[in-house]
Design a protein around this motif. Structure first.
Motif, PDB file in Angstrom:
ATOM      1  N   ASN A  43      75.187  69.947  15.692  1.00 23.32           N
ATOM      2  CA  ASN A  43      74.424  70.051  16.928  1.00 23.32           C
ATOM      3  C   ASN A  43      74.205  68.628  17.449  1.00 23.32           C
ATOM      4  O   ASN A  43      74.281  67.663  16.691  1.00 23.32           O
ATOM      5  N   CYS A  98      70.965  65.792  14.908  1.00 24.21           N
ATOM      6  CA  CYS A  98      71.654  67.074  14.741  1.00 24.21           C
ATOM      7  C   CYS A  98      70.649  68.012  14.104  1.00 24.21           C
ATOM      8  O   CYS A  98      70.147  67.722  13.016  1.00 24.21           O
ATOM      9  N   GLN A 154      81.381  63.377  15.396  1.00 21.86           N
ATOM     10  CA  GLN A 154      80.599  63.720  14.215  1.00 21.86           C
ATOM     11  C   GLN A 154      81.617  64.007  13.114  1.00 21.86           C
ATOM     12  O   GLN A 154      82.407  64.950  13.201  1.00 21.86           O
ATOM     13  N   VAL A 157      71.091  70.818  12.759  1.00 19.31           N
ATOM     14  CA  VAL A 157      71.617  71.519  11.583  1.00 19.31           C
ATOM     15  C   VAL A 157      71.448  70.640  10.337  1.00 19.31           C
ATOM     16  O   VAL A 157      71.223  71.141   9.241  1.00 19.31           O
ATOM     17  N   HIS A 158      71.577  69.335  10.529  1.00 18.09           N
ATOM     18  CA  HIS A 158      71.509  68.373   9.418  1.00 18.09           C
ATOM     19  C   HIS A 158      70.475  67.303   9.744  1.00 18.09           C
ATOM     20  O   HIS A 158      70.807  66.314  10.408  1.00 18.09           O
ATOM     21  N   MET A 161      71.178  63.486   9.659  1.00 14.38           N
ATOM     22  CA  MET A 161      72.122  62.813  10.570  1.00 14.38           C
ATOM     23  C   MET A 161      71.387  62.141  11.732  1.00 14.38           C
ATOM     24  O   MET A 161      70.531  62.745  12.368  1.00 14.38           O
TER      25      MET A 161
END
Ligand SMILES: [Cu+2]
Length: 188
Positions: free
Chosen positions: A84, A123, A55, A125-126, A129
């Protein structure tokens, strides 16, 4: 001496007669994976090598990773923010979904993929992504883009279920490999 050379030539021609390169095009925009499954289905010894998914720059790199069933993928984080790794399903089977966890730069996470199919990586968190791992049921697989076509070398003669995965969708057809063989895919 001459007799030995003749034997070598004969032996090589016999060896090459029972396998070939399966090649063609996947008519689709962007990257696809092509994977083969033997008919009838046969299990192959799991790959001992691990594969890598990074990543980096807020992206899964590579965007598409194709591996053999039983391969361990090592995830790394090259960004200064925590990432993540989770997948909500494998080939739409939600029971195979898994959250691998959240990790910082310099740490790794790993997972052994024992189920063949399409793994949509996310992910949490984002949300922007995304990445893909395609797990092949055999050692005969390749990642391709529409421009260059695909080519899988040293495929033993026989019948296969050939699947191309494109954006999480499978297109499957049977193919009889006998020496060098062509197979075209049109993704709808
Ligand atoms: Cu992230």
């Amino acid at each position: 001496m001459k007799f030995t050379s003749l034997l070598v030539v004969l032996l090589l021609s016999c060896l090459t007669a029972f396998a070939g390169t399966l090649s063609g095009n996947v008519k689709a925009t962007g990257q696809s994976a092509v994977v083969l499954e033997t008919v009838p289905a046969k299990a192959f010894p799991a790959s001992q090598q691990s594969a890598a998914m990074d990543q980096r720059g807020m992206q899964f790199t590579p965007a598409l990773l194709v591996i053999q069933q039983g391969t361990t993928v090592v995830f790394s984080n090259d960004d200064s923010v925590a990432h993540n790794v989770f997948w909500p399903n494998i080939s739409s089977n939600k029971k195979l979904g898994h959250n691998l966890g959240t990790f910082n730069k310099g740490k790794t996470l790993s997972f052994k993929y024992d189920n063949a199919g399409n793994v949509p990586l996310l992910c949490n968190v984002h949300p922007e992504m995304s990445g893909t791992i395609v797990v092949s049921p055999s050692p005969y697989f390749v990642a391709t883009d529409a421009a260059s076509g695909y080519s899988i070398k040293d495929v033993p003669d026989g019948t296969y279920k050939a699947t191309t995965w494109h954006s999480g969708k499978a297109t499957t057809q049977n193919v009889m490999v006998k020496g060098d063989t062509k197979l075209e895919f049109t993704v709808k």
